[in-house]
Design a protein around this motif. Structure first.
Motif, PDB file in Angstrom:
ATOM      1  N   ASP A 100       2.725 -12.557  -0.701  1.00  9.21           N
ATOM      2  CA  ASP A 100       1.858 -13.335   0.190  1.00  9.21           C
ATOM      3  C   ASP A 100       0.647 -12.486   0.561  1.00  9.21           C
ATOM      4  O   ASP A 100       0.775 -11.484   1.274  1.00  9.21           O
ATOM      5  CB  ASP A 100       2.640 -13.741   1.441  1.00  9.21           C
ATOM      6  N   SER A 101      -0.528 -12.868   0.078  1.00 11.75           N
ATOM      7  CA  SER A 101      -1.744 -12.096   0.358  1.00 11.75           C
ATOM      8  C   SER A 101      -2.138 -12.162   1.829  1.00 11.75           C
ATOM      9  O   SER A 101      -2.974 -11.373   2.286  1.00 11.75           O
ATOM     10  CB  SER A 101      -2.900 -12.584  -0.521  1.00 11.75           C
ATOM     11  N   ASP A 102      -1.542 -13.081   2.579  1.00 19.92           N
ATOM     12  CA  ASP A 102      -1.803 -13.155   4.018  1.00 19.92           C
ATOM     13  C   ASP A 102      -0.834 -12.282   4.820  1.00 19.92           C
ATOM     14  O   ASP A 102      -0.970 -12.163   6.045  1.00 19.92           O
ATOM     15  CB  ASP A 102      -1.688 -14.605   4.509  1.00 19.92           C
ATOM     16  N   ASN A 103       0.133 -11.694   4.126  1.00 23.21           N
ATOM     17  CA  ASN A 103       1.109 -10.821   4.782  1.00 23.21           C
ATOM     18  C   ASN A 103       0.582  -9.387   4.744  1.00 23.21           C
ATOM     19  O   ASN A 103       0.395  -8.804   3.674  1.00 23.21           O
ATOM     20  CB  ASN A 103       2.456 -10.913   4.071  1.00 23.21           C
ATOM     21  N   GLU A 104       0.349  -8.820   5.908  1.00 16.97           N
ATOM     22  CA  GLU A 104      -0.250  -7.487   5.993  1.00 16.97           C
ATOM     23  C   GLU A 104       0.601  -6.421   5.313  1.00 16.97           C
ATOM     24  O   GLU A 104       0.080  -5.521   4.646  1.00 16.97           O
ATOM     25  CB  GLU A 104      -0.466  -7.128   7.468  1.00 16.97           C
ATOM     26  N   GLU A 105       1.923  -6.524   5.459  1.00  8.67           N
ATOM     27  CA  GLU A 105       2.812  -5.529   4.842  1.00  8.67           C
ATOM     28  C   GLU A 105       2.747  -5.605   3.317  1.00  8.67           C
ATOM     29  O   GLU A 105       2.768  -4.581   2.637  1.00  8.67           O
ATOM     30  CB  GLU A 105       4.242  -5.742   5.321  1.00  8.67           C
ATOM     31  N   HIS A 106       2.691  -6.799   2.772  1.00  8.21           N
ATOM     32  CA  HIS A 106       2.585  -6.965   1.322  1.00  8.21           C
ATOM     33  C   HIS A 106       1.287  -6.348   0.817  1.00  8.21           C
ATOM     34  O   HIS A 106       1.271  -5.627  -0.184  1.00  8.21           O
ATOM     35  CB  HIS A 106       2.625  -8.453   0.948  1.00  8.21           C
ATOM     36  N   ILE A 162      -2.048  -1.978  -1.883  1.00  5.82           N
ATOM     37  CA  ILE A 162      -3.095  -0.954  -1.790  1.00  5.82           C
ATOM     38  C   ILE A 162      -2.487   0.435  -1.962  1.00  5.82           C
ATOM     39  O   ILE A 162      -3.093   1.322  -2.583  1.00  5.82           O
ATOM     40  CB  ILE A 162      -3.834  -1.051  -0.438  1.00  5.82           C
ATOM     41  N   GLU A 163      -1.280   0.628  -1.434  1.00  6.54           N
ATOM     42  CA  GLU A 163      -0.600   1.911  -1.596  1.00  6.54           C
ATOM     43  C   GLU A 163      -0.344   2.204  -3.073  1.00  6.54           C
ATOM     44  O   GLU A 163      -0.497   3.346  -3.530  1.00  6.54           O
ATOM     45  CB  GLU A 163       0.728   1.914  -0.834  1.00  6.54           C
ATOM     46  N   LEU A 164       0.019   1.172  -3.834  1.00  5.79           N
ATOM     47  CA  LEU A 164       0.237   1.343  -5.268  1.00  5.79           C
ATOM     48  C   LEU A 164      -1.038   1.844  -5.940  1.00  5.79           C
ATOM     49  O   LEU A 164      -0.999   2.784  -6.761  1.00  5.79           O
ATOM     50  CB  LEU A 164       0.690   0.020  -5.891  1.00  5.79           C
ATOM     51  N   TRP A 165      -2.154   1.230  -5.598  1.00  7.11           N
ATOM     52  CA  TRP A 165      -3.433   1.659  -6.178  1.00  7.11           C
ATOM     53  C   TRP A 165      -3.736   3.118  -5.820  1.00  7.11           C
ATOM     54  O   TRP A 165      -4.085   3.923  -6.674  1.00  7.11           O
ATOM     55  CB  TRP A 165      -4.569   0.769  -5.686  1.00  7.11           C
ATOM     56  N   ASN A 166      -3.574   3.461  -4.556  1.00  5.69           N
ATOM     57  CA  ASN A 166      -3.906   4.809  -4.103  1.00  5.69           C
ATOM     58  C   ASN A 166      -3.010   5.873  -4.733  1.00  5.69           C
ATOM     59  O   ASN A 166      -3.457   7.003  -4.997  1.00  5.69           O
ATOM     60  CB  ASN A 166      -3.819   4.895  -2.583  1.00  5.69           C
ATOM     61  N   LEU A 167      -1.766   5.517  -5.000  1.00  6.82           N
ATOM     62  CA  LEU A 167      -0.839   6.462  -5.627  1.00  6.82           C
ATOM     63  C   LEU A 167      -1.208   6.707  -7.089  1.00  6.82           C
ATOM     64  O   LEU A 167      -1.109   7.835  -7.581  1.00  6.82           O
ATOM     65  CB  LEU A 167       0.595   5.932  -5.535  1.00  6.82           C
ATOM     66  N   LEU A 168      -1.615   5.648  -7.756  1.00  6.19           N
ATOM     67  CA  LEU A 168      -1.913   5.755  -9.185  1.00  6.19           C
ATOM     68  C   LEU A 168      -3.349   6.184  -9.472  1.00  6.19           C
ATOM     69  O   LEU A 168      -3.626   6.818 -10.499  1.00  6.19           O
ATOM     70  CB  LEU A 168      -1.630   4.412  -9.877  1.00  6.19           C
ATOM     71  N   MET A 169      -4.259   5.812  -8.584  1.00  3.55           N
ATOM     72  CA  MET A 169      -5.697   6.080  -8.813  1.00  3.55           C
ATOM     73  C   MET A 169      -6.285   6.802  -7.598  1.00  3.55           C
ATOM     74  O   MET A 169      -7.167   6.279  -6.911  1.00  3.55           O
ATOM     75  CB  MET A 169      -6.434   4.762  -9.070  1.00  3.55           C
ATOM     76  N   PRO A 170      -5.824   8.004  -7.293  1.00  5.14           N
ATOM     77  CA  PRO A 170      -6.234   8.694  -6.061  1.00  5.14           C
ATOM     78  C   PRO A 170      -7.712   9.072  -6.012  1.00  5.14           C
ATOM     79  O   PRO A 170      -8.257   9.280  -4.928  1.00  5.14           O
ATOM     80  CB  PRO A 170      -5.348   9.942  -6.056  1.00  5.14           C
ATOM     81  N   HIS A 171      -8.358   9.163  -7.162  1.00  3.60           N
ATOM     82  CA  HIS A 171      -9.752   9.603  -7.199  1.00  3.60           C
ATOM     83  C   HIS A 171     -10.738   8.455  -7.424  1.00  3.60           C
ATOM     84  O   HIS A 171     -11.917   8.683  -7.673  1.00  3.60           O
ATOM     85  CB  HIS A 171      -9.932  10.648  -8.307  1.00  3.60           C
ATOM     86  N   GLY A 208       9.221  -6.880  -7.626  1.00  2.00           N
ATOM     87  CA  GLY A 208       8.400  -6.233  -8.640  1.00  2.00           C
ATOM     88  C   GLY A 208       7.449  -5.216  -8.040  1.00  2.00           C
ATOM     89  O   GLY A 208       7.275  -4.113  -8.570  1.00  2.00           O
ATOM     90  N   LEU A 209       6.831  -5.551  -6.924  1.00  2.00           N
ATOM     91  CA  LEU A 209       5.911  -4.633  -6.261  1.00  2.00           C
ATOM     92  C   LEU A 209       6.651  -3.451  -5.658  1.00  2.00           C
ATOM     93  O   LEU A 209       6.215  -2.299  -5.782  1.00  2.00           O
ATOM     94  CB  LEU A 209       5.125  -5.373  -5.173  1.00  2.00           C
ATOM     95  N   VAL A 210       7.766  -3.729  -5.003  1.00  4.63           N
ATOM     96  CA  VAL A 210       8.544  -2.658  -4.375  1.00  4.63           C
ATOM     97  C   VAL A 210       8.989  -1.636  -5.425  1.00  4.63           C
ATOM     98  O   VAL A 210       8.947  -0.418  -5.193  1.00  4.63           O
ATOM     99  CB  VAL A 210       9.758  -3.241  -3.623  1.00  4.63           C
ATOM    100  N   ASN A 211       9.418  -2.106  -6.585  1.00  2.00           N
ATOM    101  CA  ASN A 211       9.814  -1.197  -7.664  1.00  2.00           C
ATOM    102  C   ASN A 211       8.646  -0.327  -8.114  1.00  2.00           C
ATOM    103  O   ASN A 211       8.782   0.892  -8.269  1.00  2.00           O
ATOM    104  CB  ASN A 211      10.343  -1.989  -8.853  1.00  2.00           C
ATOM    105  N   LEU A 212       7.494  -0.941  -8.346  1.00  2.00           N
ATOM    106  CA  LEU A 212       6.316  -0.197  -8.792  1.00  2.00           C
ATOM    107  C   LEU A 212       5.916   0.875  -7.778  1.00  2.00           C
ATOM    108  O   LEU A 212       5.604   2.013  -8.145  1.00  2.00           O
ATOM    109  CB  LEU A 212       5.142  -1.152  -9.023  1.00  2.00           C
TER     110      LEU A 212
END
Length: 290
Positions: free
Chosen positions: A118-124, A129-138, A170-174
């Motif tokens: 749910d894109s309206d769910n802040e936790e989701h 965004i955390e996934l992006w920051n972990l994989l693409m820190p720079h 799927g997101l939680v696993n990634l």
């Protein structure tokens, strides 16, 4: 006809007297003999799960952890096993925790899978965004909806559409893999961009979530989890197995060297069969720590 007659005779007469004679000679009930003849872990717990004693236990395998101790006492009382036999009591307690815990784990995983992104769910959104920051820190994400998501293997400019099949699971696993095995996740992401053997990292990751989920659902993960956990399996143990799949699939993909990504389903199934074969071994443990 003869086979049917012998089966009827054994089930209704011979088996009872055989058990009676063995108990007389060994001074142990059938359940105790099963425990004595099996190794701790999957071998022992699977033998209990498949044993006729489970018919007597009924719903005992579905009890909450706090009720397992009472269940153990009831079994020992019914089978006339002395309460001072602490070895048997401990082993039965562990086996029941594993059996009931497996079912509970599946329900927890299933519940998470049923939660739509749910894109309206802040936790989701925070997890994404955390996934992006972990994989693409720079590299900063320029917008929430952007073609940059394709850089980590999503299909389009809004990743939420790719989570439809496996939901939040799927997101939680990634995120779990990227957070707990950050170096490995970044290396695999880099390898997935290979000009000839490349694949969509995030999409394949979600596909492997489905594989892990299906193996849990059909019971194929029992040996692995019973050997890994001396008690009730938790969500972390499922995530750890997922991490193993991601790491091993990447190795498998590059070893196989498919002609193109168009053959993904064929190689995905081949990898699936390989994992199912490994899980058939009674002493199996499949984790990255190994």
């Amino acid at each position: 006809m003869l086979v049917y007659f012998w089966g009827f005779l054994y089930s209704n007469y011979v088996r009872f007297w055989l058990k009676w004679i063995l108990r007389l000679l060994t001074r142990k009930c059938e359940l105790q003999r099963v425990f004595d003849g099996s190794k701790a872990g999957a071998q022992r717990t699977l033998s209990i799960g498949n044993h006729r004693i489970i018919e007597w236990l009924g719903n005992a395998v579905h009890v909450e952890e706090a009720e397992v101790e009472k269940c153990v006492r009831d079994v020992m009382k019914e089978k006339k096993i002395e309460q001072k036999d602490t070895g048997f009591k401990t082993n039965l307690h562990i086996s029941l925790l594993q059996i009931s815990g497996y079912k509970k784990l599946y329900l927890n995983v299933e519940n998470l899978r049923k939660v739509p992104y749910d894109s309206d769910n802040e936790e989701h959104e925070e997890q994404l965004i955390e996934l992006w920051n972990l994989l693409m820190p720079h590299e900063n994400l320029k917008a929430r909806i952007t073609k940059q998501w394709c850089d980590i293997g999503f299909q389009g400019d809004d990743p939420k559409t790719d989570f439809r099949g496996m939901g939040l699971l799927g997101l939680v696993n990634l995120v779990y893999f990227s957070k707990n095995y950050t170096n490995e996740a970044r290396q695999i992401l880099s390898r997935s961009n290979h000009p000839k053997l490349g694949y969509s990292y995030a999409i394949v990751g979600i596909n492997l979530t489905e594989m892990a989920y299906s193996l849990l659902k059909n019971g194929a993960l029992k040996s692995h989890l019973y050997n890994m956990v001396s008690g009730s399996p938790q969500m972390d143990h499922f995530h750890q197995f997922y991490c193993y799949l991601v790491y091993e699939f990447d190795k498998f993909w590059f070893e196989e060297q498919p002609e193109s990504i168009m053959h993904f389903n064929q190689y995905r199934e081949k990898f699936h069969e390989k994992i199912k074969g490994l899980l058939l071994h009674c002493d199996v443990i499949l984790t990255l720590q190994n």
